[in-house]
Design an enzyme around this catalytic site. Sequence first.
Site, PDB file in Angstrom:
ATOM      1  N   ASP A  22      51.257 -18.032  88.718  1.00 44.29           N
ATOM      2  CA  ASP A  22      52.268 -18.634  87.938  1.00 44.29           C
ATOM      3  C   ASP A  22      52.023 -20.404  88.012  1.00 44.29           C
ATOM      4  O   ASP A  22      51.281 -20.570  89.184  1.00 44.29           O
ATOM      5  CB  ASP A  22      53.576 -18.440  88.628  1.00 44.29           C
ATOM      6  CG  ASP A  22      54.707 -19.199  88.090  1.00 44.29           C
ATOM      7  OD1 ASP A  22      54.849 -19.315  86.714  1.00 44.29           O
ATOM      8  OD2 ASP A  22      55.726 -19.522  88.805  1.00 44.29           O
ATOM      9  N   ASP A  24      54.614 -23.329  87.632  1.00 44.83           N
ATOM     10  CA  ASP A  24      55.505 -24.090  88.217  1.00 44.83           C
ATOM     11  C   ASP A  24      56.059 -23.866  89.870  1.00 44.83           C
ATOM     12  O   ASP A  24      56.454 -22.524  89.728  1.00 44.83           O
ATOM     13  CB  ASP A  24      56.862 -24.442  87.661  1.00 44.83           C
ATOM     14  CG  ASP A  24      56.219 -25.115  85.987  1.00 44.83           C
ATOM     15  OD1 ASP A  24      56.181 -26.307  86.400  1.00 44.83           O
ATOM     16  OD2 ASP A  24      56.481 -24.491  85.027  1.00 44.83           O
ATOM     17  N   ASP A 174      56.498 -17.609  92.370  1.00 48.56           N
ATOM     18  CA  ASP A 174      57.554 -18.045  93.301  1.00 48.56           C
ATOM     19  C   ASP A 174      59.006 -17.564  92.646  1.00 48.56           C
ATOM     20  O   ASP A 174      59.993 -17.918  93.176  1.00 48.56           O
ATOM     21  CB  ASP A 174      57.518 -19.495  93.437  1.00 48.56           C
ATOM     22  CG  ASP A 174      57.860 -19.993  92.235  1.00 48.56           C
ATOM     23  OD1 ASP A 174      57.681 -19.835  91.141  1.00 48.56           O
ATOM     24  OD2 ASP A 174      58.818 -21.143  92.308  1.00 48.56           O
TER      25      ASP A 174
END
Length: 228
Positions: A22, A24, A174
């Site tokens: 991922d 960000d 996250d």
Amino acid sequence: MAFPVLDRPDTSTSVRHAVIFDLDGVVVDSFAVMSKAFAIAYAEVVGDGPAPFSEYRRHLGRYFPDIMRIMNLPPTMEEPFVRESYRLADEVRVFDGILEVLLTLRVRGLRLAVATGKSGPRARSLLDRLGLLPFFAHVIGSDEVARPKPAPDMVRHALDLLDVPAERAIMIGDAPTDLASAQSAGVASAAALWAPPEDVDELLASGPDVVLHHPTDLLALCPAIPAH
């Protein structure tokens, strides 16, 4: 609060050939920029009042228009949000340890990709500005698949482009949407905790196969690919 680094037994003997990141909260710390861009977009489109960025952050991993629908906010917030995100891009920083990880993984022969809630053009522009784009064989945005996260489409598309079977890959995210996307695609999932998620308990309740506290923790799970 401390959590162990866990490896899943059924993949411990499988050499990984690819890592899907991922963007960000995993590769880049963009939350301050996001918060500024979101506040400006909210003020322009909705009006006065505090912008609900904490709620927005809980939905990260999803495509921006999907988050607007979930939050019952006007879809027209996207244009000023994207505009300001581009304008403020120089304030985004790369997490400590990420460059070392990317360099090491490439030297070890692994193929790398990004699967992000951002649009593809915006993600590639940001990575290019930060000098990280050459590390990734593919960067896939939410606008480039039929169903963005939490559906498995983005991860499956990355696997197809990388020409790597699901059991030879791992995805680092996250947010629960990242883990759900990986799990639905049959890919090992790792929860990244170096940028504390909005809700750590919710992330861990999503059942990651691996919990990582620092980007370099990933290196122990991704040894060099044996030469043939």
